[in-house]
Enzyme design. Structure first.
Site, PDB file in Angstrom:
ATOM      1  N   ASP A   1      -6.037  -5.022   2.461  1.00  0.00           N
ATOM      2  CA  ASP A   1      -5.564  -6.405   2.416  1.00  0.00           C
ATOM      3  C   ASP A   1      -6.705  -7.327   2.825  1.00  0.00           C
ATOM      4  O   ASP A   1      -7.388  -7.071   3.825  1.00  0.00           O
ATOM      5  CB  ASP A   1      -4.384  -6.613   3.383  1.00  0.00           C
ATOM      6  CG  ASP A   1      -3.135  -5.866   2.935  1.00  0.00           C
ATOM      7  OD1 ASP A   1      -2.985  -5.642   1.719  1.00  0.00           O
ATOM      8  OD2 ASP A   1      -2.306  -5.517   3.798  1.00  0.00           O
TER       9      ASP A   1
ATOM     10  N   ARG B   1      -0.856   8.369  -5.980  1.00  0.00           N
ATOM     11  CA  ARG B   1      -0.994   7.652  -4.702  1.00  0.00           C
ATOM     12  C   ARG B   1      -1.283   8.644  -3.561  1.00  0.00           C
ATOM     13  O   ARG B   1      -2.211   8.471  -2.781  1.00  0.00           O
ATOM     14  CB  ARG B   1       0.316   6.894  -4.472  1.00  0.00           C
ATOM     15  CG  ARG B   1       0.576   6.369  -3.105  1.00  0.00           C
ATOM     16  CD  ARG B   1       1.910   5.659  -3.064  1.00  0.00           C
ATOM     17  NE  ARG B   1       1.789   4.290  -3.506  1.00  0.00           N
ATOM     18  CZ  ARG B   1       1.446   3.273  -2.702  1.00  0.00           C
ATOM     19  NH1 ARG B   1       1.247   3.483  -1.428  1.00  0.00           N
ATOM     20  NH2 ARG B   1       1.334   2.057  -3.165  1.00  0.00           N
TER      21      ARG B   1
ATOM     22  N   ASP C   1       6.345  -0.721   5.473  1.00  0.00           N
ATOM     23  CA  ASP C   1       5.797   0.557   4.951  1.00  0.00           C
ATOM     24  C   ASP C   1       5.255   1.424   6.100  1.00  0.00           C
ATOM     25  O   ASP C   1       4.434   0.968   6.893  1.00  0.00           O
ATOM     26  CB  ASP C   1       4.615   0.280   4.009  1.00  0.00           C
ATOM     27  CG  ASP C   1       5.030  -0.431   2.752  1.00  0.00           C
ATOM     28  OD1 ASP C   1       5.042   0.195   1.698  1.00  0.00           O
ATOM     29  OD2 ASP C   1       5.347  -1.640   2.839  1.00  0.00           O
TER      30      ASP C   1
ATOM     31  N   ASP D   1       2.989   0.989  12.199  1.00  0.00           N
ATOM     32  CA  ASP D   1       2.272   2.276  12.095  1.00  0.00           C
ATOM     33  C   ASP D   1       0.753   2.097  12.062  1.00  0.00           C
ATOM     34  O   ASP D   1       0.013   3.049  12.254  1.00  0.00           O
ATOM     35  CB  ASP D   1       2.713   3.047  10.830  1.00  0.00           C
ATOM     36  CG  ASP D   1       2.305   2.351   9.552  1.00  0.00           C
ATOM     37  OD1 ASP D   1       2.333   1.109   9.513  1.00  0.00           O
ATOM     38  OD2 ASP D   1       1.942   3.044   8.582  1.00  0.00           O
TER      39      ASP D   1
ATOM     40  N   ARG E   1      -2.938  -0.178  -8.193  1.00  0.00           N
ATOM     41  CA  ARG E   1      -1.538  -0.225  -7.793  1.00  0.00           C
ATOM     42  C   ARG E   1      -0.598   0.335  -8.861  1.00  0.00           C
ATOM     43  O   ARG E   1       0.572   0.575  -8.595  1.00  0.00           O
ATOM     44  CB  ARG E   1      -1.108  -1.662  -7.441  1.00  0.00           C
ATOM     45  CG  ARG E   1      -1.965  -2.368  -6.418  1.00  0.00           C
ATOM     46  CD  ARG E   1      -1.183  -3.414  -5.659  1.00  0.00           C
ATOM     47  NE  ARG E   1      -0.043  -2.806  -5.002  1.00  0.00           N
ATOM     48  CZ  ARG E   1      -0.130  -2.094  -3.880  1.00  0.00           C
ATOM     49  NH1 ARG E   1      -1.276  -1.941  -3.274  1.00  0.00           N
ATOM     50  NH2 ARG E   1       0.943  -1.560  -3.358  1.00  0.00           N
TER      51      ARG E   1
ATOM     52  N   SER F   1      -4.729   0.944  -0.421  1.00  0.00           N
ATOM     53  CA  SER F   1      -5.362  -0.356  -0.617  1.00  0.00           C
ATOM     54  C   SER F   1      -5.879  -1.004   0.658  1.00  0.00           C
ATOM     55  O   SER F   1      -5.701  -0.482   1.752  1.00  0.00           O
ATOM     56  CB  SER F   1      -4.352  -1.282  -1.291  1.00  0.00           C
ATOM     57  OG  SER F   1      -3.247  -1.477  -0.429  1.00  0.00           O
TER      58      SER F   1
ATOM     59  N   ASP G   1       7.173  -3.745  11.153  1.00  0.00           N
ATOM     60  CA  ASP G   1       6.404  -3.572   9.947  1.00  0.00           C
ATOM     61  C   ASP G   1       7.338  -2.785   8.998  1.00  0.00           C
ATOM     62  O   ASP G   1       8.330  -2.200   9.458  1.00  0.00           O
ATOM     63  CB  ASP G   1       5.139  -2.756  10.294  1.00  0.00           C
ATOM     64  CG  ASP G   1       4.492  -2.190   9.068  1.00  0.00           C
ATOM     65  OD1 ASP G   1       4.191  -2.968   8.154  1.00  0.00           O
ATOM     66  OD2 ASP G   1       4.303  -0.952   9.009  1.00  0.00           O
TER      67      ASP G   1
HETATM   68  O1  M1P Z   1       2.914  -3.079   3.975  1.00  0.00           O
HETATM   69  C1  M1P Z   1       1.849  -2.198   4.059  1.00  0.00           C
HETATM   70  C2  M1P Z   1       1.006  -2.210   2.815  1.00  0.00           C
HETATM   71  O2  M1P Z   1       1.758  -1.745   1.713  1.00  0.00           O
HETATM   72  C3  M1P Z   1       1.037  -1.621   0.564  1.00  0.00           C
HETATM   73  O3  M1P Z   1      -0.023  -0.737   0.796  1.00  0.00           O
HETATM   74  P1  M1P Z   1      -0.384   0.521  -0.128  1.00  0.00           P
HETATM   75  O4  M1P Z   1       0.027   0.182  -1.511  1.00  0.00           O
HETATM   76  O5  M1P Z   1      -1.864   0.666   0.069  1.00  0.00           O
HETATM   77  O6  M1P Z   1       0.363   1.690   0.428  1.00  0.00           O
HETATM   78  C4  M1P Z   1       0.429  -2.935   0.120  1.00  0.00           C
HETATM   79  O7  M1P Z   1       1.443  -3.782  -0.342  1.00  0.00           O
HETATM   80  C5  M1P Z   1      -0.327  -3.568   1.262  1.00  0.00           C
HETATM   81  O8  M1P Z   1      -0.683  -4.887   0.916  1.00  0.00           O
HETATM   82  C6  M1P Z   1       0.482  -3.592   2.506  1.00  0.00           C
HETATM   83  O9  M1P Z   1      -0.272  -4.068   3.574  1.00  0.00           O
END
Ligand code: M1P
Length: 242
Positions: A176, A138, A10, A201, A131, A174, A8
């Site tokens: 999904d 954030r 993020d 994570d 976003r 967010s 993964d």
């Molecule tokens: O890849 C993990 C997530 O990253 C973003 O989440 P957030 O902006 O909430 O931190 C989004 O692009 C989300 O779609 C994605 O799953």
């Protein structure tokens, strides 16, 4: 024997919506020369490339939008640097769009910064704070949501009331949304190897890494690790190469 890693992005290789840290880059540069890896993210290709900062090109394949798009990295392709192999289409049902707008109006979170319903073609990303918020805004939302669990509540309502639709928590701000089953677990059928290791994570139930982690648990020669961030990912990878 081919052992492949699936990451993964993020919260696993990078901090949420940020580039890889200097320390992790240094480590990953060496690691990537000796290992085969795939990337899977809820995000889109542009955000992933920005965050992976050049390392995306070394991946065997990249799966974006929770596995609803597959890309083959190719530096010769102008602008994107990757060839799209497939793209599952998804249109948000009208009633769900109306529901999201109501949530946006009624959420007790006091701030809205724009780009709340992001249509990525094969999935939709929904964010009450929006976003377009800054990094500070954030973090502020993330802290608030950890206390109020608003995203969890919204996702549960969607799952219960919208037939055939799934809603999961990916990053910090967010949710999904995609058709049931069109989650990260769909990527495994596109990877051919003898051994698979997944690191994410959000592998707990309700997280967007959960469906893939669950499938890994149930499948031969597959395993997964939950990480709290890039530092722990580095430790896991160091241990695995001992
Ligand atoms: O890849 C993990 C997530 O990253 C973003 O989440 P957030 O902006 O909430 O931190 C989004 O692009 C989300 O779609 C994605 O799953």
């Amino acid at each position: 024997m081919d052992r492949v890693f699936i990451f993964d992005v993020d919260g696993t290789l990078t901090p949420s919506r940020q580039k890889m840290t200097k320390e992790f880059r240094k480590f990953f540069e060496k690691w990537a020369k000796k290992n085969i890896f795939y990337l899977v993210t809820g995000s889109d290709i542009y955000k992933l490339q920005e965050q992976m900062d050049g390392f995306d090109i070394l991946a065997e394949r990249i799966f974006t939008c929770c596995g609803n798009q597959m890309w083959k990295p190719d530096p010769h392709i102008v602008n994107i640097g990757a060839e799209m192999i497939y793209d599952n289409k998804f249109e948000l049902p009208h009633h769900l769009k109306t529901f999201l707008k109501i949530v946006l109006n009624q959420s007790i979170y006091p701030h809205r910064y724009g780009n709340h319903i992001e249509d990525r073609g094969s999935m939709v990303n929904f964010s009450v704070v929006g976003r377009d918020c800054t990094q500070e805004q954030r973090e502020e939302f993330f802290e608030w949501d950890n206390k109020h669990k608003e995203r969890e509540k919204i996702a549960n309502i969607i799952k219960k009331t919208a037939k055939g639709i799934d809603a999961v928590i990916g990053g910090q701000i967010s949710i999904d949304i995609y058709p049931e089953g069109k989650d990260k677990s769909q990527i495994l059928q596109h990877i051919d190897a003898d051994e698979y290791i997944f690191i994410g994570d959000r592998t707990e139930e309700g997280g967007n890494d959960y469906p893939l982690a669950k499938l890994m648990e149930e499948t031969d020669n597959c395993s997964y690790h939950q990480t709290k961030g890039w530092k722990q990912t580095k430790q896991i990878l160091e241990k695995l190469s001992d």
